[in-house]
Each structure stands twice: as structure tokens, then as C-alpha cells.
Design an enzyme around this catalytic site. Structure first.
Site, mmCIF file in Angstrom:
data_model
loop_
_atom_site.group_PDB
_atom_site.id
_atom_site.type_symbol
_atom_site.label_atom_id
_atom_site.label_comp_id
_atom_site.label_asym_id
_atom_site.label_seq_id
_atom_site.Cartn_x
_atom_site.Cartn_y
_atom_site.Cartn_z
ATOM 1 N NE ARG A 131 46.648 50.766 35.377
ATOM 2 C CZ ARG A 131 45.439 51.723 35.196
ATOM 3 N NH1 ARG A 131 45.051 52.147 34.158
ATOM 4 N NH2 ARG A 131 44.842 51.306 36.483
ATOM 5 C CG ASP A 166 34.111 42.755 25.899
ATOM 6 O OD1 ASP A 166 33.815 41.891 25.231
ATOM 7 O OD2 ASP A 166 34.331 43.896 25.602
ATOM 8 C CG ASP A 198 30.247 40.908 32.527
ATOM 9 O OD1 ASP A 198 31.329 40.344 32.122
ATOM 10 O OD2 ASP A 198 30.747 42.287 33.021
ATOM 11 N NE ARG A 241 34.401 46.554 34.719
ATOM 12 C CZ ARG A 241 35.786 46.373 34.245
ATOM 13 N NH1 ARG A 241 36.738 46.841 34.541
ATOM 14 N NH2 ARG A 241 35.886 45.312 33.447
ATOM 15 C CG ASP A 288 32.741 41.330 36.835
ATOM 16 O OD1 ASP A 288 33.112 41.044 38.126
ATOM 17 O OD2 ASP A 288 32.949 42.434 36.410
ATOM 18 C CB THR A 327 35.154 38.254 33.563
ATOM 19 O OG1 THR A 327 34.469 39.003 34.370
ATOM 20 C CG2 THR A 327 34.021 37.786 32.621
ATOM 21 N N GLY A 333 42.006 41.760 34.065
ATOM 22 C CA GLY A 333 42.155 41.434 35.727
ATOM 23 C C GLY A 333 42.315 39.906 36.008
#
Ligand code: F6P
Length: 363
Positions: free
Chosen positions: A79, A120, A146, A188, A144, A142, A14
Site C-alpha cells: 500500500r 509488477d 506470472d 491471483r 505466482d 512473485t 507481497g
């Protein structure tokens, strides 16, 4: 010391504010300090599968003006795993391993090393390519925040600004209408954005995957606020939250699919509205948090990471990823960095700070 003349850069997974700042810093350091040539690999690793269309030189001129720009000038995809690439051939879905093509194409391009900027999943692919002989260095990414290998990832601060601004705006309308208002933010697997934007935005309740909550306890919190004259409540929900125990039964008995990120805020909002019998509204921030211009903090961190990645290449320290530890740039083996998530510690300082000022977690 490694003999390097040409390096590649790719961005995978992303997107995230600050990717362009990393690309710019890496290209400038590579060209100005080391005299390397740089190739931009487009759309994750696709540029190494189809180099004729998707690999191009990156010069100082190409990265001019991109520092404040969100997204990635190289394009990205979540993807595009070359080891398990999903394709549609003659109307059939097939999975193909392109990893040998990637190695050969890198050689054919004269690429001596590759900077892999990604989260990741992307770093795991980078590690596999490293194990196959490609000289890889990683840059973590990211919104996030995380990844356990690094104190902070770029993009997180910008996402926090966006989420905090949204919570501020929700505040005034919630107060005027005496409503319960939920704001669903990204995250997420971990609740970092919810926790920190919730604190920064003065949320009353913060719901994160790491702390089990119930609808009943949230409703009791709302009633307790009303008892002291507060007729509105702001609830920040991390998208990674699962339905709490007093909601989950409904999904099981009705055989309904458990809400996914982007749906959980609405599902919790509906449950609160039914239980508390109060007017409730839900705002899902979604990809707005991933877009836009990086904050000054993220621009600086991205620049430091971009420079550090090229320094790793110059040192010949392949298979390693740059990171931030105690506010200083370090590097770690990619193998140690992948698969190690950084969750919010329910007993940690940040949660205790929120609890001390009366923030509820529905627990
Ligand atoms: O991991 C970063 C992240 O922004 C998550 O917070 C979110 O769930 C996910 O990416 C969304 O990904 P996509 O772009 O595939 O919808």
C-alpha cells in the site's frame, strides 16, 4: 561506468521466500566486490519518504544468517505507492504524491542507486522513479511466477513445495473418507501454482483461470472416476478462478458478490457438493505458501539475482531489471517488463502433459 559509492535496497509488494537471500547477495557483492555502502530502505518505498525512521545502513554483519529466512528483514507493504500514497489526515482519507520527497531524500542520504525488489506493481513504481531521475535497477519477485520477462521468479519453487506437500497430505485423508477434496492455492491472475503443484501432487482435477470449466463437467469427471472404482477426487483450484458459467448465474440472480481469492475454493466446493451430492471438503492454503524458508532452488536464484542487480549498477545499466532466460541471467528494460503477464497457455506443453496422464480441467 557510473560513479557509485552508496546504494539502497528496498522490497515492495507481497513478501516471498528468497527476498532475504537477494538482500544478502546484493549487500555482500556491493561491499566485498565493489566497496559500496548499502542503505536498507524499510517497508517498500516508505524508507525514502520517512528516512529518519525507516532507512538504515546494511552491513555484512546485518545480513549474516538471513539466507534461509523467509520474509524480508526490510519489511514490505503493498500500500506504499509514493506517487499515490493513501493517508489518513485529521480523520480524512487523502491521497498524496510523495515522489519529489523520495527523490530529495535519496539525494540527502547520498544514495547513488536503488535496487527495487518486487513484483509488477513495485517495478512500475521503480520505473516512474527512474523516469524522475533516480538510478533504479529491478529484481523481479512473485510466488505466482506470472511475470513474462523472466522464466521463473524466486519464491515460486518454495510455494510449489508447500502446496505439493499439502496436496500429498490431503490425498491420504481424501482416500480414507472417500471424499472430494479441494485445495485452493495462490495465483491471483495465473494458474501456475495450481497447475504445477497439481501435477506434482497427483491431483485429479486442476482448475485455473486460463481454462474455462463447469461444475457439471467436474461432477461428470468424479462420476467417471467412481465408475472405475476410485471413490475420492482431489481438485486443486487457483484462487484467481472466477465462478464458472453454471455457477455465475446464481451470483447474478441473487445479486451476491462474486467470490474473491480465498473464497472461490469454498464456493466451487459447495457447488460440487450440491450437484454431485457427495461429501466435499475444502482447504485454503493462503499465505502459508508465501511463508517459510526458501527452497535451495530459490536461494540460488535469489543469490544470482542479487549479484546480478549489483553488477547492473556497476555497469551503469539503470532502468533495467534482472531476469532468467534459458536458465541464464539476463536483464531487460523495466519498461518492457511491467504490465506483461505470463499466463498458462491452455495449449502449452504443461497442460498437455497433465491431460495426457488423465488430469481433468473441467473443460
Ligand atoms: O501476487 C502474489 C500473491 O501472493 C497472490 O497470489 C495473492 O493473491 C496475493 O499476493 C495476496 O496478497 P495479500 O498479501 O495482499 O493478501
Amino acid at each position: 561506468m557510473s560513479q557509485i559509492r552508496k546504494i539502497g535496497i528496498c522490497t515492495g509488494g507481497g513478501d516471498c521466500p528468497g527476498l532475504n537471500a537477494v538482500i544478502r547477495a546484493a549487500v555482500r557483492t556491493a561491499v566485498l566486490k565493489y566497496g559500496y555502502e548499502v542503505i536498507g530502505i524499510e517497508d517498500g518505498f516508505d524508507g525514502l519518504i520517512w528516512p529518519a525512521e525507516k532507512a538504515r545502513p546494511l552491513t555484512i554483519h546485518d545480513v549474516s544468517g538471513i539466507l534461509p529466512r523467509g520474509g524480508t528483514i526490510l519489511g514490505t507493504t503493498n500500500r506504499g505507492d509514493p506517487f499515490r500514497y493513501k493517508l489518513n489526515a485529521d480523520g480524512k482519507d487523502v491521497v498524496k504524491d510523495f515522489s519529489d520527497d523520495v527523490i530529495q531524500n535519496a539525494k540527502a542520504l547520498g544514495m547513488d542507486a536503488l535496487i527495487v525488489i518486487g513484483g509488477d506493481g513495485t517495478q512500475k513504481i521503480g520505473l516512474q522513479l527512474f523516469e524522475k531521475g533516480l538510478k533504479i535497477v529491478g529484481v523481479p519477485k512473485t510466488i505466482d511466477n506470472d511475470l513474462s520477462a523472466t522464466e521463473i521468479t524466486f519464491g515460486f519453487d518454495t510455494a510449489l513445495h508447500t502446496a505439493t506437500d499439502a496436496i500429498d497430505k490431503i490425498h491420504t485423508t481424501a482416500e480414507s473418507h472417500h471424499r472430494i477434496m479441494l485445495v485452493e492455492v495462490m495465483g491471483r491472475d495465473a494458474g501456475w501454482i495450481a497447475l504445477e503443484a497439481g501435477i506434482a501432487g497427483g491431483a485429479h482435477v486442476i482448475l485455473i483461470p486460463e481454462i474455462p470449466f463447469t461444475i457439471e463437467r467436474i461432477c461428470q469427471f468424479v462420476r467417471d472416476r467412481e465408475a472405475i472404482g476410485k471413490r475420492f477426487t482431489i481438485i486443486v483450484v487457483a484462487e484467481g478462478c472466477k465462478p464458472p458459467s453454471d455457477m455465475a448465474a446464481k451470483y447474478e440472480s441473487q445479486k451476491r458478490a462474486v467470490p474473491r481469492p480465498g473464497q472461490i475454493g469454498n464456493a466451487i466446493g459447495e457447488a460440487i457438493a450440491m450437484t454431485a451430492r457427495r461429501e466435499t471438503r475444502v482447504t485454503v492454503l493462503g499465505h502459508i505458501q508465501r511463508g517459510g524458508s526458501p527452497s535451495p532452488f530459490d536461494r540460488i536464484l535469489s543469490t544470482r539475482f542479487g549479484v546480478a542487480a549489483v553488477e547492473l549498477i556497476a555497469r551503469g545499466a539503470f532502468g533495467r531489471m534482472v531476469c532468467l532466460r534459458e536458465a541464464r541471467i539476463h536483464d531487460v528494460p523495466i519498461a518492457d517488463a511491467v504490465g506483461a503477464m505470463k499466463s498458462v497457455d491452455p495449449k502449452g506443453e504443461m497442460v498437455q502433459v497433465a491431460k495426457a496422464i488423465g488430469v481433468g480441467f473441467g473443460d
